[in-house]
Design an enzyme around this catalytic site. Structure first.
Site, PDB file in Angstrom:
ATOM      1  N   CYS A 210       3.739   8.258  -6.555  1.00  0.00           N
ATOM      2  CA  CYS A 210       2.978   7.030  -6.374  1.00  0.00           C
ATOM      3  C   CYS A 210       3.556   5.904  -7.224  1.00  0.00           C
ATOM      4  O   CYS A 210       3.748   6.053  -8.429  1.00  0.00           O
ATOM      5  CB  CYS A 210       1.520   7.278  -6.751  1.00  0.00           C
ATOM      6  SG  CYS A 210       0.434   5.888  -6.467  1.00  0.00           S
TER       7      CYS A 210
ATOM      8  N   CYS B  70       2.430  -6.224  -8.217  1.00  0.00           N
ATOM      9  CA  CYS B  70       1.727  -5.397  -9.215  1.00  0.00           C
ATOM     10  C   CYS B  70       2.748  -4.942 -10.251  1.00  0.00           C
ATOM     11  O   CYS B  70       3.830  -4.459  -9.901  1.00  0.00           O
ATOM     12  CB  CYS B  70       1.058  -4.209  -8.541  1.00  0.00           C
ATOM     13  SG  CYS B  70      -0.257  -4.662  -7.380  1.00  0.00           S
TER      14      CYS B  70
ATOM     15  N   CYS C 139       2.473   9.956   3.531  1.00  0.00           N
ATOM     16  CA  CYS C 139       2.290   8.648   2.905  1.00  0.00           C
ATOM     17  C   CYS C 139       3.236   7.680   3.602  1.00  0.00           C
ATOM     18  O   CYS C 139       4.459   7.860   3.541  1.00  0.00           O
ATOM     19  CB  CYS C 139       2.589   8.726   1.405  1.00  0.00           C
ATOM     20  SG  CYS C 139       2.460   7.147   0.541  1.00  0.00           S
TER      21      CYS C 139
ATOM     22  N   CYS D 235       7.030  -5.905  -0.639  1.00  0.00           N
ATOM     23  CA  CYS D 235       5.626  -6.231  -0.900  1.00  0.00           C
ATOM     24  C   CYS D 235       5.556  -7.580  -1.600  1.00  0.00           C
ATOM     25  O   CYS D 235       6.443  -7.928  -2.385  1.00  0.00           O
ATOM     26  CB  CYS D 235       4.979  -5.153  -1.773  1.00  0.00           C
ATOM     27  SG  CYS D 235       3.186  -5.340  -1.983  1.00  0.00           S
TER      28      CYS D 235
ATOM     29  N   CYS E  13       4.297  -1.177 -10.294  1.00  0.00           N
ATOM     30  CA  CYS E  13       4.737  -0.576  -9.025  1.00  0.00           C
ATOM     31  C   CYS E  13       6.147  -1.036  -8.681  1.00  0.00           C
ATOM     32  O   CYS E  13       6.431  -2.239  -8.669  1.00  0.00           O
ATOM     33  CB  CYS E  13       3.763  -0.963  -7.915  1.00  0.00           C
ATOM     34  SG  CYS E  13       4.230  -0.352  -6.279  1.00  0.00           S
TER      35      CYS E  13
ATOM     36  N   GLU F 216      10.339   3.511   3.027  1.00  0.00           N
ATOM     37  CA  GLU F 216      10.253   4.909   2.622  1.00  0.00           C
ATOM     38  C   GLU F 216       8.899   5.508   2.985  1.00  0.00           C
ATOM     39  O   GLU F 216       7.877   4.817   2.995  1.00  0.00           O
ATOM     40  CB  GLU F 216      10.504   5.044   1.114  1.00  0.00           C
ATOM     41  CG  GLU F 216      11.938   4.724   0.740  1.00  0.00           C
ATOM     42  CD  GLU F 216      12.252   4.948  -0.734  1.00  0.00           C
ATOM     43  OE1 GLU F 216      13.443   5.144  -1.042  1.00  0.00           O
ATOM     44  OE2 GLU F 216      11.329   4.930  -1.577  1.00  0.00           O
TER      45      GLU F 216
END
Length: 353
Positions: free
Chosen positions: A341, A120, A109, A116, A123, A96
């Site tokens: 975010c 975290c 962005c 990933c 996230c 994305e």
């Protein structure tokens, strides 16, 4: 003709590599620059578009190479005009990217990995499996496509790029740096390096490498807590990249580059939003010249974190600003389409398959 599945992506070749191929195949070396500009400056989707290149050469290129272009699989527009895109890669994977419009700037962005590996806790991407790194051209294509959206919807080109989408950019170092080189090159997108920011969760040795390699893009560190105990809790990468280690890397980075670093700090309710937390952050800002972006948290289904209230946020901001810290509050954009975010997680992947 060589089968499509074994064709090499021509954009993986450097200019010198491409020139060598042309010479080996009996072509004039000057054709190299023509084709290279079509691939990067003009973002050609096929060899057929290269209308100043002879048909026999275009056919030869098509027989030996592929152009693995990224395409827009889905697009959503937020109430605040933010545009989120699901980008389909040549192998069917989805990442994305987001266009964030402001009065004074237009920001893309972009993602650097499919998924990933850093986990975290706050996230959405951190709850995905990391499947692979994106290559430089795939990162580049996101910028090209978002710029096209920017022109089509708002009549103006992109002004800024942030590597803050899916993935940890410094764990895909070579491709990220190459993409920056292509984006800033005169025969690429010719964007200014000062308009590009690479955001990292804190890979100390790669921060040093950015300095050693003279990468001109800006650096942002996703800090979110200024002590190891709290940062370990929400960002497991801190266990091998402690704040002491990061401090050493940041000093090294500033010594070699002379540039400020931006600290990104999400202010979570009842976790890192007290004046004691602000005091710890203040101490961290004394390491090297910096600015602080305080970020509104965007809740995700997998985590129980919540955004702090306005009273705590105001006190936090005042504490830092009153002591000379350059601090900005970044309000979320695109929350209604999960484009804010920390929310990128390709929810629609099953529907796109």
């Amino acid at each position: 003709m060589i089968a499509t599945e074994i064709k090499k992506d021509i954009r993986k070749l450097s200019l010198d590599d491409l020139k060598a191929w042309f010479v080996e195949n009996g072509e004039k070396p000057f054709r190299t620059k023509q084709v290279y500009e079509w691939l990067w400056k003009h973002a050609a989707k096929s060899f057929a578009e290269m209308n100043n290149v002879s048909l026999p050469l275009r056919e030869k290129l098509d027989a030996h190479f592929a152009i693995n272009r990224v395409t827009v699989a889905n697009q959503q527009i937020s109430k605040d005009r933010t545009i989120k895109s699901a980008f389909r890669l040549f192998d069917g994977n989805i990442v994305e990217g987001v266009l964030i419009p402001h009065e004074e700037r237009m920001t893309a962005c972009v993602s650097s990995q499919v998924g990933c590996s850093l986990t975290c806790k706050f996230c959405a991407t951190g709850y995905m499996e990391r499947k692979r790194n994106l290559d430089a051209a795939e990162i580049y294509d996101q910028v090209v496509l978002i710029n096209e959206q920017c022109l089509a919807n708002y009549g103006t080109p992109l002004t800024n790029i942030v590597y803050m989408g899916m993935g940890e950019p410094l764990l895909n170092y070579a491709n990220v740096v190459k993409s920056v080189e292509r984006i800033t090159a005169p025969d690429g997108l010719n964007m200014a390096a000062r308009r590009i920011t690479i955001s990292t969760a804190g890979i100390a040795k790669m921060i040093k490498k950015l300095a050693d390699d003279g990468v001109k893009a800006n650096l942002a560190l996703s800090l979110h807590a200024a002590n190891d105990t709290k940062r370990n809790e929400i960002m497991p990468i801190n266990e091998t990249n402690s704040q002491e280690t990061l401090t050493e890397a940041l000093k090294y980075y500033h010594q070699l580059t002379g540039r400020k670093v931006t600290y990104e700090y999400i202010v979570f309710e009842n976790f890192n939003d007290t004046l004691l937390d602000a005091e710890e952050l203040l101490k961290f800002t004394k390491i090297i010249p910096c600015k602080v972006n305080l970020i509104e948290y965007n809740p995700i289904a997998a985590a129980l974190f919540r955004n702090t209230d306005e009273d705590h946020l105001s006190k936090f901001v005042y504490y830092l600003a009153d002591r000379g810290v350059q601090v900005n509050v970044r309000r979320s954009r695109g929350k209604d389409i999960d484009a804010a975010c920390g929310q990128l997680a390709t929810k629609e992947k099953k529907q796109l398959a």
